[in-house]
Design an enzyme around this catalytic site. Sequence first.
Site, PDB file in Angstrom:
ATOM      1  N   HIS A   1       0.810  -1.212   0.000  1.00 40.09           N
ATOM      2  CA  HIS A   1       0.000   0.000   0.000  1.00 40.09           C
ATOM      3  C   HIS A   1       0.851   1.273   0.000  1.00 40.09           C
ATOM      4  CE1 HIS A   1      -3.542  -2.387   1.786  1.00 40.09           C
ATOM      5  NE2 HIS A   1      -3.944  -1.909   0.629  1.00 40.09           N
TER       6      HIS A   1
ATOM      7  N   GLU B   1       1.840  -6.980   2.703  1.00 46.37           N
ATOM      8  CA  GLU B   1       0.413  -7.251   2.864  1.00 46.37           C
ATOM      9  C   GLU B   1       0.205  -8.759   2.843  1.00 46.37           C
ATOM     10  OE1 GLU B   1      -2.177  -5.002   0.177  1.00 46.37           O
ATOM     11  OE2 GLU B   1      -0.537  -3.605  -0.149  1.00 46.37           O
TER      12      GLU B   1
END
Length: 375
Positions: free
Chosen positions: A119, A165
């Site tokens: 992200h 992630e």
Amino acid sequence: MLDRYEATLSGLARKSRLRSLSTRSGLDFASNDYLGLAHSKRMAEAVAAALAAGTPVGATGSRLLRGNDPEHEELEAKSARFFGAERALFFGGGYVANFAVLTTLPQKGDLVVLDELIHASAHEGARAGRAEVTEATHNDTNAVDDAIRSWRTRGGVGRPWIIGESLYSMDGDRAPLGELIAVADRHDAFLFVDEAHATGVYGPDGCGLAHDLEGRDNVVVLHTCGKALGASGALVTAPAVLCDYLVNRCRPFIYATAPSPLMAVAAATALDIVAQEPERRERLAWLVALAAKRAEDLGLPASGSQILPVIVGDNARAMALAEALQLRGFDVRGIRPPTVPEGTARLRISLTLNVGADDVSALFDALAEEWERTQ
């Protein structure tokens, strides 16, 4: 005075990268409301009951001033139990939580190793922090290992931080968490896992893909509340000493007005629903399997998750396909650089319980027609 901004916007438009806002309409193939909880009657009733009992709409101050409500502490205690961590802290959103952790916990002299596709908030937090930062090839544990070894060879003496992630937001693929924790253990490193797109959907009772790593001294996990949990905010789960350090040293926590206590109520109720209604995850898994079959029928690769990218390549064509599907009643959004790498503009199909099997089939029928038409 405004010329420089107008020039930038004109340049984005020429590259088919100019963004604009549009309201939601059509069948939901764009949101992250994977379990359909954003319109949950049970969550709405819990919030209404809290309001009736006197819970304020806003926190009115930071957690260290008058903004620390019982609802915040109740959510944090429940979350720590739910995810199997020693402690949890509630932040206003996933972006600020990523930024908060990465500007506070890695220290000067440490090394932060980012997966290249993580992200944007993690990239921003790492760059704004005090540690040295490097990127590793996506999901390549050897690249992570090599980065740490190279840093040590150059004299690095601090603590490595491995950041990834568990389920990637634009490709829908999973991280090799077992291999990453092995690298972390080998190098006496921390592993920070962003579970944004896995929380509520995967793991026992929806605890996420990192559920068997929670509670370890060298693991920090981020669980967002605004995706599968249908509320807003984010939870950072970690050893108690790291949470205490964040309370004392984390500027985005110390100086920000606390999240609404009503969102704490909503998120706590969502955790109950996720644990008590496994049929939601089962229905979603069935839709994922159906979409994968339809994608394969069209010669498109399936991600194996509720996030299904359809790589188009060209920015303009990706946006034209998205617009064509929207006109046919399917809310599918085009994703362009810099959110994704150059040359990989795509449709990001998101599967949620806000649609059914017939809707999924109809979407792929429409996609097949529009794909052919825009060749």
